[in-house]
Scaffold this motif. Structure first.
Motif, PDB file in Angstrom:
ATOM      1  N   TYR A   1      36.438  14.832  34.577  1.00 40.77           N
ATOM      2  CA  TYR A   1      36.175  15.980  34.162  1.00 40.77           C
ATOM      3  C   TYR A   1      36.331  17.240  35.104  1.00 40.77           C
ATOM      4  O   TYR A   1      35.791  17.205  36.293  1.00 40.77           O
ATOM      5  CB  TYR A   1      34.951  16.185  33.451  1.00 40.77           C
ATOM      6  CG  TYR A   1      34.403  15.150  32.596  1.00 40.77           C
ATOM      7  CD1 TYR A   1      34.771  15.483  31.031  1.00 40.77           C
ATOM      8  CD2 TYR A   1      34.189  14.098  32.692  1.00 40.77           C
ATOM      9  CE1 TYR A   1      34.484  14.519  30.042  1.00 40.77           C
ATOM     10  CE2 TYR A   1      33.833  12.831  31.780  1.00 40.77           C
ATOM     11  CZ  TYR A   1      34.070  13.239  30.704  1.00 40.77           C
ATOM     12  OH  TYR A   1      33.871  12.233  29.350  1.00 40.77           O
ATOM     13  N   LYS A   2      37.160  18.222  34.954  1.00 41.93           N
ATOM     14  CA  LYS A   2      37.268  19.289  35.869  1.00 41.93           C
ATOM     15  C   LYS A   2      35.995  20.330  35.720  1.00 41.93           C
ATOM     16  O   LYS A   2      35.461  20.367  34.884  1.00 41.93           O
ATOM     17  CB  LYS A   2      38.508  20.189  35.433  1.00 41.93           C
ATOM     18  CG  LYS A   2      38.944  21.272  36.370  1.00 41.93           C
ATOM     19  CD  LYS A   2      40.071  22.254  35.893  1.00 41.93           C
ATOM     20  CE  LYS A   2      40.260  23.299  37.036  1.00 41.93           C
ATOM     21  NZ  LYS A   2      39.077  24.087  37.562  1.00 41.93           N
ATOM     22  N   ASN A   3      35.559  20.521  36.960  1.00 40.49           N
ATOM     23  CA  ASN A   3      34.748  21.498  37.177  1.00 40.49           C
ATOM     24  C   ASN A   3      34.976  22.918  36.894  1.00 40.49           C
ATOM     25  O   ASN A   3      35.760  23.368  37.168  1.00 40.49           O
ATOM     26  CB  ASN A   3      34.035  21.526  38.621  1.00 40.49           C
ATOM     27  CG  ASN A   3      33.340  20.184  39.123  1.00 40.49           C
ATOM     28  OD1 ASN A   3      32.739  19.451  38.157  1.00 40.49           O
ATOM     29  ND2 ASN A   3      33.508  19.637  40.126  1.00 40.49           N
ATOM     30  N   THR A   4      34.352  23.470  35.675  1.00 34.88           N
ATOM     31  CA  THR A   4      34.694  24.589  35.189  1.00 34.88           C
ATOM     32  C   THR A   4      34.496  25.620  36.357  1.00 34.88           C
ATOM     33  O   THR A   4      33.237  25.784  37.029  1.00 34.88           O
ATOM     34  CB  THR A   4      34.156  24.879  33.817  1.00 34.88           C
ATOM     35  OG1 THR A   4      32.457  24.674  34.030  1.00 34.88           O
ATOM     36  CG2 THR A   4      34.370  24.216  32.769  1.00 34.88           C
TER      37      THR A   4
ATOM     38  N   SER B   1      39.966  23.048  42.281  1.00 33.79           N
ATOM     39  CA  SER B   1      40.294  22.026  41.291  1.00 33.79           C
ATOM     40  C   SER B   1      39.458  20.452  41.734  1.00 33.79           C
ATOM     41  O   SER B   1      40.235  19.731  41.677  1.00 33.79           O
ATOM     42  CB  SER B   1      41.764  21.604  41.512  1.00 33.79           C
ATOM     43  OG  SER B   1      42.640  23.120  41.052  1.00 33.79           O
ATOM     44  N   THR B   2      38.209  20.698  41.908  1.00 29.40           N
ATOM     45  CA  THR B   2      37.571  19.343  41.998  1.00 29.40           C
ATOM     46  C   THR B   2      37.208  19.062  40.448  1.00 29.40           C
ATOM     47  O   THR B   2      37.199  20.064  39.584  1.00 29.40           O
ATOM     48  CB  THR B   2      36.370  19.693  42.908  1.00 29.40           C
ATOM     49  OG1 THR B   2      35.485  20.734  42.214  1.00 29.40           O
ATOM     50  CG2 THR B   2      36.597  20.161  44.314  1.00 29.40           C
ATOM     51  N   CYS B   3      36.624  17.707  40.416  1.00 31.81           N
ATOM     52  CA  CYS B   3      36.357  17.059  39.151  1.00 31.81           C
ATOM     53  C   CYS B   3      35.041  16.077  39.507  1.00 31.81           C
ATOM     54  O   CYS B   3      35.100  15.595  40.250  1.00 31.81           O
ATOM     55  CB  CYS B   3      37.449  16.456  38.593  1.00 31.81           C
ATOM     56  SG  CYS B   3      38.351  15.251  39.683  1.00 31.81           S
TER      57      CYS B   3
ATOM     58  N   THR C   1      39.195  15.137  30.730  1.00 27.47           N
ATOM     59  CA  THR C   1      40.160  16.144  31.121  1.00 27.47           C
ATOM     60  C   THR C   1      41.375  14.933  31.326  1.00 27.47           C
ATOM     61  O   THR C   1      42.668  15.312  31.245  1.00 27.47           O
ATOM     62  CB  THR C   1      39.854  16.680  32.490  1.00 27.47           C
ATOM     63  OG1 THR C   1      38.517  17.516  32.363  1.00 27.47           O
ATOM     64  CG2 THR C   1      41.021  17.944  32.521  1.00 27.47           C
TER      65      THR C   1
ATOM     66  N   ALA D   1      47.174  16.751  33.423  1.00 26.83           N
ATOM     67  CA  ALA D   1      45.833  16.935  34.114  1.00 26.83           C
ATOM     68  C   ALA D   1      45.484  15.868  35.190  1.00 26.83           C
ATOM     69  O   ALA D   1      44.944  16.348  36.272  1.00 26.83           O
ATOM     70  CB  ALA D   1      44.371  16.885  33.018  1.00 26.83           C
TER      71      ALA D   1
ATOM     72  N   PHE E   1      44.511  16.993  38.964  1.00 24.05           N
ATOM     73  CA  PHE E   1      43.040  16.751  39.405  1.00 24.05           C
ATOM     74  C   PHE E   1      42.569  15.451  39.594  1.00 24.05           C
ATOM     75  O   PHE E   1      41.337  15.317  40.660  1.00 24.05           O
ATOM     76  CB  PHE E   1      42.168  17.333  38.073  1.00 24.05           C
ATOM     77  CG  PHE E   1      42.415  18.632  37.657  1.00 24.05           C
ATOM     78  CD1 PHE E   1      42.275  19.752  38.561  1.00 24.05           C
ATOM     79  CD2 PHE E   1      42.723  18.809  36.336  1.00 24.05           C
ATOM     80  CE1 PHE E   1      42.531  20.962  38.061  1.00 24.05           C
ATOM     81  CE2 PHE E   1      43.021  20.099  35.686  1.00 24.05           C
ATOM     82  CZ  PHE E   1      42.917  21.094  36.870  1.00 24.05           C
TER      83      PHE E   1
END
Length: 861
Positions: A496-499, A504-506, A531, A556, A560
């Protein structure tokens, strides 16, 4: 040493066992060899030597009245036991000593064998300048692995016998002699210098060595132990650049293996014409002088560093802990190869190490798919050297990594250290590694070994993903497409991409599933749609994987997923989908991915997408800071056979690049592009002219660039002018690396040539096949294996029958099968049809001529 199965279930894979293969076992032991003492005099000018080999043997049982030693093509002059002459029989391969007094368990025997040898072909090599290579240094060096020590001294030549050893050698001044262990004496005797070396730690015969030359010696040290580098004079700077990290590597490996470097010194000797990359003789590694880097080569050549750490790792895995039989060679070669990855991780970071491992895996996959499939442990072969292949090196390294993944960091090193400490100065088999793992960690890894070590192959996974938004279920379907199913627990990650995160970390949620059937579906209830999906988080398991995900998830993952190998898998899957959207995602990755290895792979995949825009997307990569990426882009351009691609490559060649390898790749790609474009004739002439100018002007380090030019010419398969140039560079006097490339290139270029030219190539290869140098023979075999004419088979057969080298024999036998396959292929059938047509035409012409003659004679009569 650095860098050669009966498969009844899977007919897609060739068998490892060639005709003549049989089970091999260590011989019965008459006793324990306690010490070997070689006292020899070298006559370098005459390429000969003579001396005495004295073996101290402690009998293991009473009443033995005959001893059998290995000794090939030696001139055995006399045999004495405890100074009393003994009768002996010698058939050129084995020396049978008839003992006057049968053995007694409590009485050691001292067996002294006086012998000599002239012009040896194996075991010991005399290197000298000649009229073709007047600058070649004068050197003598030995190579014992696997069973070649018997070619230079009589011995019980198998790894199950460990003893101390001693070499006293007379050499003409000013030559230096380097051997195992400690130098205990040197003294001068007129024009002769005597060197006396003693190895106090026990080791097998194949690790005994001697290297002689007029070397420069560079001294370093680690932990109060001498670390020395011997190179040809004038190459001291290159030695420091290439081997200077050795003390830090000794520190690193001593800590990792939990055992301080075990020998009194560590020497590395770089020699000319060496037949391997390197050989880990105890405390004295011999390396090819081609590993010595100049300043420019060091920009993007990590091979030397890997070679140096590989051979050093063997001082523990192979020399301190010795394999009992060749069938277990993966234990040492796998760890030495894995130590390259470990050092890469230590020196350059985890992404670099992951990419290094991926390359190892691919190397093994290629052998498994194209050459044969075999278990890593097998005692069925023709000659032991056949086992030295990508299964024991690269697959072996991957198996060690899987053990590390299974056990976790701390327990893995505890297990490795237990293995080294428990087996120091002893011989081991694969089971001893399993025992050490269980002793140190309580874990039984027999299941992993059964699947990856004791049988051939690996899992080929096909992974499909579907998201059910209504029930918030992720469905993953995994198929194993190979015939032998694997049973593994594989971690599946949902990312899951950190909003609002600019970096661009997840976050990744990981679930481990057991995959053991031909097809399984797994359902994961998730709070929201992921993601991206990561199969085998960390990519620890040796496998191939095809991802069948929707394009958004692949894009994605490429952007990511924190693991470089996962991003590479995503890039490959995107390229297979094709289309503009995939191309745009790859273009972005080529610009932005933080790791050069991913950018290299992305460049390859861009070239796979058959769109006009692919070229424009690739070109910015030529400005990448990383030489590895620039090289990857240049290689990718070979697939885009257009005028623009040709111009871009031409510019790289004319302007040059900081990296030798980028320029060489541009030359190769130019040839490939030229051979496949429309309106190729004028361009082909220009390309040949450009590559010819490279050959005339760009001589240099290891002939990397000029070798690229020769390979570029070989890609122009229908060009007689290109062939003439390639043939020119197969002559004596051409620097060896370039000459070998030209010999190999004859195979590639042969497939488009007319019959007259093809005959010329076959004649040249027939001549070259008579040369005795191992690397020349290998190059000839490679060339012939690419050909599409039955005449290549006869030359290969002849070479296989004549060569003294088991590897050449094996390669030749394999290439015979390849040629037979080529002859059966469409192109070869077409060629045979063409030849038939020509014969018909010639027959027609002959008939017509005959009729004319008959008509004339009729009128005259």
């Amino acid at each position: 040493m650095s860098q050669f199965y009966l498969d009844t279930d899977n007919h897609r894979h060739k068998s490892f066992e060639l005709p003549g293969a049989k089970p091999h076992y260590n011989p019965d032991r008459p006793g324990q060899v306690e010490h070997i003492f070689l006292d020899i005099s070298l006559d370098i000018a005459q390429q000969s030597y003579q001396g005495t080999c004295t073996i101290t043997l402690k009998p293991i049982r009473n009443g033995i009245d005959r001893l059998t030693l290995d000794a090939i093509n030696l001139n055995i002059q006399s045999v004495a036991v405890d100074t009393i002459p003994q009768e002996f029989d010698y058939d050129g391969e084995q020396l049978q000593i008839k003992l006057d007094s049968p053995t007694q368990v409590d009485r050691s025997l001292e067996i002294a064998i006086a012998y000599a040898r002239e012009n040896p072909q194996r075991g010991i090599y005399f290197i000298q300048p000649d009229k073709h290579y007047p600058d070649k240094p004068t050197q003598v060096w030995t190579q014992g692995e696997d069973e070649d020590s018997r070619f230079w001294f009589p011995c019980f030549d198998y790894p199950g016998q460990l003893s101390t050893s001693e070499i006293k050698v007379r050499v003409p001044k000013p030559y230096v002699a380097i051997s195992n262990g400690e130098l205990i004496a040197t003294h001068s005797d007129g024009d002769t210098q005597i060197y006396h070396w003693l190895q106090k730690e026990i080791h097998p015969t194949y690790l005994m060595t001697l290297a002689v030359g007029n070397f420069a010696e560079l001294r370093d040290e680690w932990n109060d132990k001498a670390v020395t580098y011997y190179v040809e004079k004038g190459r001291e700077e290159e030695a420091q650049r290439s081997m200077g990290k050795t003390p830090r590597m000794m520190e690193f490996l001593s800590e990792k293996y939990g055992y301080i470097y075990p020998f009194p010194k560590y020497a590395q000797v770089c020699v000319d014409d060496f037949i391997f990359g390197g050989m880990e003789n105890t405390s004295t590694t011999v390396l090819t002088d081609r590993c010595l880097l100049d300043e420019r080569a060091a920009l993007d050549n990590r091979n030397t560093e890997s070679l140096v750490v590989h051979e050093l790792a063997h001082q523990w895995f192979g020399d301190l802990v010795v394999i009992k039989h060749w069938s277990h060679a993966w234990v040492k070669e796998g760890m030495a190869t894995y130590s390259e990855t470990m050092w890469t991780e230590h020196e350059y970071g985890v992404d670099e190490a992951a990419y290094y491992r991926l390359q190892d895996a691919r190397s093994y996959f290629a052998e498994d798919a194209e050459r044969y499939r075999r278990p890593m442990v097998t005692h069925v072969y023709r000659e032991a050297i056949e086992l030295y292949d990508r299964h024991i090196y690269e697959k072996g390294a991957c198996v060690y990594h899987m053990i590390r993944a299974e056990l976790g960091e701390d327990l893995f090193w505890k297990a490795i250290q237990t293995f080294v400490q428990d087996n120091a100065h002893k011989t081991v088999e694969t089971v001893d590694l399993l025992r050490a793992i269980e002793k140190a960690t309580g874990r039984n890894l027999m299941s992993l070994f059964d699947q990856y070590v004791y049988r051939g192959g690996h899992p080929d996974y096909q992974v499909t993903y579907v998201w059910d938004g209504e029930s918030k279920l992720a469905k993953l379907t995994v198929k194993q497409t190979q015939s032998d199913l694997f049973d593994l627990r594989i971690p599946i990650g949902f990312g899951y991409k950190n909003t609002g995160d600019s970096e661009s970390t997840c976050n990744i949620s990981t679930y481990t599933v057991r995959i053991h059937e031909a097809e399984q579906s797994f359902y994961f209830p998730l709070e929201e749609k992921p993601t991206f999906i990561s199969f085998d988080v960390g990519n620890h398991y040796l496998k191939t994987v095809t991802l069948e995900y929707p394009v958004p998830e692949l894009k994605a993952q490429l952007e990511f997923d924190p693991h470089p190998t996962s991003r590479i898998y995503a890039a490959t899957a995107l390229a297979k989908k094709g289309g503009l959207e995939a191309l745009k995602a790859l273009a972005e990755a080529l610009k932005r991915d933080k790791f050069w290895g991913v950018r290299v792979e992305v460049a390859k995949q861009i070239a796979e997408i058959n769109l006009e825009q692919s070229f424009a997307v690739l070109i910015p990569g030529l400005q990448d800071d990383s030489a590895f990426v620039r090289r990857g882009v240049v290689e990718a351009l070979a697939k885009i056979k257009t005028q623009e691609s040709y111009k871009a490559l031409k510019e790289v060649i004319q302007k040059g690049d900081r990296s030798y390898y980028v320029e060489a790749a541009a030359c190769r790609s130019l040839g490939a592009v030229t051979s496949g474009t429309v309106d190729e004739k004028p361009k082909e002439d220009k390309a040949i002219k450009l590559l010819k100018s490279v050959l005339e002007e760009k001589a240099g380090w290891n002939e990397v660039i000029r070798s690229g030019a020769v390979s570029g010419l070989a890609a122009m398969k229908t060009s007689a002018a290109a062939l003439d140039l390639v043939l020119e560079y197969t002559k004596f006097g051409i620097p060896q690396p370039l000459r070998l490339t030209a010999i190999r290139a004859l195979g590639k270029i042969s497939t488009g040539q007319n019959n007259t030219n093809l005959e010329g190539i076959l004649e040249r290869l027939t001549e070259l096949a008579k040369e005795e140098f191992f690397l020349t023979q290998v190059a000839v075999v490679v060339a012939l294996g690419q050909m599409e004419t039955p005449k290549a088979i006869a030359i290969l057969q002849n070479l296989a029958n004549q060569t003294p080298d088991g590897r050449v024999r094996r390669f030749a036998d394999e290439e015979i099968a390849n040629v037979q396959k080529h002859i059966g292929s469409d192109s070869a059938l077409r060629q045979m049809r063409d030849e038939l047509e020509q014969l018909k035409q010639q027959n027609k012409e002959l008939r017509s001529r005959l009729e004319n003659l008959e008509a004339k004679s009729g009128t005259q009569g």
